[in-house]
Motif scaffolding. Structure first.
Motif, PDB file in Angstrom:
ATOM      1  N   HIS A 124      -2.467 -10.144 -28.850  1.00 49.62           N
ATOM      2  CA  HIS A 124      -3.917 -10.335 -28.686  1.00 49.62           C
ATOM      3  C   HIS A 124      -4.284 -10.170 -27.211  1.00 49.62           C
ATOM      4  O   HIS A 124      -3.662 -10.770 -26.328  1.00 49.62           O
ATOM      5  CB  HIS A 124      -4.332 -11.730 -29.169  1.00 49.62           C
ATOM      6  CG  HIS A 124      -5.796 -11.838 -29.457  1.00 49.62           C
ATOM      7  ND1 HIS A 124      -6.766 -11.657 -28.484  1.00 49.62           N
ATOM      8  CD2 HIS A 124      -6.479 -12.094 -30.612  1.00 49.62           C
ATOM      9  CE1 HIS A 124      -7.961 -11.819 -29.021  1.00 49.62           C
ATOM     10  NE2 HIS A 124      -7.812 -12.070 -30.311  1.00 49.62           N
ATOM     11  N   ARG A 189       3.225  -7.271 -34.347  1.00 47.12           N
ATOM     12  CA  ARG A 189       2.356  -8.135 -33.554  1.00 47.12           C
ATOM     13  C   ARG A 189       3.180  -9.298 -33.001  1.00 47.12           C
ATOM     14  O   ARG A 189       4.003  -9.907 -33.709  1.00 47.12           O
ATOM     15  CB  ARG A 189       1.197  -8.667 -34.396  1.00 47.12           C
ATOM     16  CG  ARG A 189       0.243  -7.604 -34.885  1.00 47.12           C
ATOM     17  CD  ARG A 189      -1.039  -8.209 -35.452  1.00 47.12           C
ATOM     18  NE  ARG A 189      -0.787  -9.198 -36.490  1.00 47.12           N
ATOM     19  CZ  ARG A 189      -1.739  -9.834 -37.178  1.00 47.12           C
ATOM     20  NH1 ARG A 189      -3.005  -9.536 -36.958  1.00 47.12           N
ATOM     21  NH2 ARG A 189      -1.431 -10.730 -38.099  1.00 47.12           N
ATOM     22  N   TYR A 284      -7.313  -8.731 -34.799  1.00 45.13           N
ATOM     23  CA  TYR A 284      -7.582  -9.674 -33.715  1.00 45.13           C
ATOM     24  C   TYR A 284      -9.082  -9.941 -33.633  1.00 45.13           C
ATOM     25  O   TYR A 284      -9.872  -9.031 -33.380  1.00 45.13           O
ATOM     26  CB  TYR A 284      -7.090  -9.118 -32.379  1.00 45.13           C
ATOM     27  CG  TYR A 284      -5.584  -9.053 -32.250  1.00 45.13           C
ATOM     28  CD1 TYR A 284      -4.765 -10.066 -32.747  1.00 45.13           C
ATOM     29  CD2 TYR A 284      -4.968  -7.985 -31.598  1.00 45.13           C
ATOM     30  CE1 TYR A 284      -3.384 -10.019 -32.610  1.00 45.13           C
ATOM     31  CE2 TYR A 284      -3.591  -7.930 -31.456  1.00 45.13           C
ATOM     32  CZ  TYR A 284      -2.804  -8.946 -31.970  1.00 45.13           C
ATOM     33  OH  TYR A 284      -1.435  -8.892 -31.829  1.00 45.13           O
ATOM     34  N   VAL A 290      -6.281 -14.645 -35.049  1.00 41.24           N
ATOM     35  CA  VAL A 290      -5.327 -13.620 -35.472  1.00 41.24           C
ATOM     36  C   VAL A 290      -5.334 -13.600 -36.993  1.00 41.24           C
ATOM     37  O   VAL A 290      -4.810 -14.502 -37.651  1.00 41.24           O
ATOM     38  CB  VAL A 290      -3.913 -13.912 -34.949  1.00 41.24           C
ATOM     39  CG1 VAL A 290      -2.925 -12.842 -35.424  1.00 41.24           C
ATOM     40  CG2 VAL A 290      -3.912 -13.992 -33.421  1.00 41.24           C
TER      41      VAL A 290
END
Length: 300
Positions: A124, A189, A284, A290
């Motif tokens: 993020h 991620r 995001y 998230v």
């Protein structure tokens, strides 16, 4: 079959790509620990050499790389990658912080034809802004880091830390450039890696070394050996040669959501507005959340 025995299965480079401070070093530690039969990791001996390292150019260019213009270094890098990919079968990943955008000649810096696989790690941008600012010794001036993250023309010019110039672009363009990389690619991620490190490593190994099924016991040991606390303790005890001189520590927080302790609402809004395309693609939220996301790359 272990990762070591899987190396050499196919020609081409394995790119380990990420925007800075997104989990690239942690992933390299996971790979190093997996390859070690005892599951140990020395943070100063990590797998994954830098794809922009100056020494690579000193060996293959007929001139001093510092004499080239920035654009010329990018074109030279591409040519070198194409040349070396014909013989690159070591299976060792190449650390990349560049965006994979078209050069002045319209060709990608990291050619698909020189690529065996791509592991792409994303985090993020709110947390990246904080971590990157501390990394560069800019904190608490987070705006300077945000300026770079929102600048599509941002580059790291000149010879820095024995590395050739690199084009990072803005965070969104960087992420989208690697999401568009053809061939065997897996995007991970950072936040998902925190939740399921073993699953992330297993999936990555299958993409990197498709002829060898990952060893679950070795995966478990690697995840245990590379917990943030252990990596941070090792840095405190032995230092870390990749830590920039202006940074107090490389392994600083290792969490998700630390941006709440540092960024203002205005700073978050600026990031969210400028980086919306990739943020929406990656799940995001502009509030720092998230959410779920789906990678459209072929399943490993």
């Amino acid at each position: 079959m272990t990762m070591t025995s899987a190396k050499g299965a196919r020609a081409g480079f394995i790119w380990l790509a990420s925007y800075p401070k997104s989990g690239n070093t942690w992933f390299r530690a996971l790979l190093t620990a997996y390859e070690d039969s005892a599951g140990d990791v020395d943070i100063n001996r990590l797998d994954g050499r830098h794809a922009a390292r100056e020494r690579l150019f000193e060996r293959y260019l007929a001139c001093d790389g510092s004499l080239l213009t920035t654009e010329e270094t990018f074109i030279a890098r591409r040519v070198i990658y194409l040349h070396l990919a014909q013989h690159e079968t070591s299976g060792a990943p190449q650390k990349v912080h560049d965006a994979n955008l078209p050069l002045a000649n319209g060709q990608l810096l990291f050619p698909p034809e020189a690529t065996a696989a791509t592991i792409h790690v994303v985090r993020h941008p709110f947390d990246v802004a904080v971590s990157y600012a501390y990394h560069l010794g800019l904190a608490p001036d987070f705006d300077r880091c945000i300026d770079n993250m929102c600048n599509p023309d941002f580059r790291v010019d000149g010879l820095v830390f024995a590395q050739m110039p690199q084009v990072q672009s803005d965070w969104s363009s960087h992420a989208l450039s690697w999401l568009a990389m053809p061939g065997r690619r897996l995007t991970l991620r950072y936040e998902d890696m925190l939740v399921d490190g073993a699953g992330a490593l297993t999936r990555a190994l299958r993409v990197m070394y498709p002829d060898a099924e990952p060893d679950p016991a070795r995966v478990t040991r690697a995840v245990e050996a590379t917990s943030f606390g252990k990596l941070k303790a090792q840095e405190s005890a032995t230092s870390f040669r990749e830590r920039p001189p202006k940074s107090e520590s490389f392994f600083r927080s290792g969490t998700s959501g630390d941006w709440r302790n540092h960024l203002t609402p205005a700073q978050c809004a600026r990031l969210a507005d400028a980086l919306a395309p990739a943020m929406q693609r990656m799940g995001y939220g502009p509030d720092g959340s998230v959410g779920p996301w789906s990678d459209d790359a072929p399943a490993p």
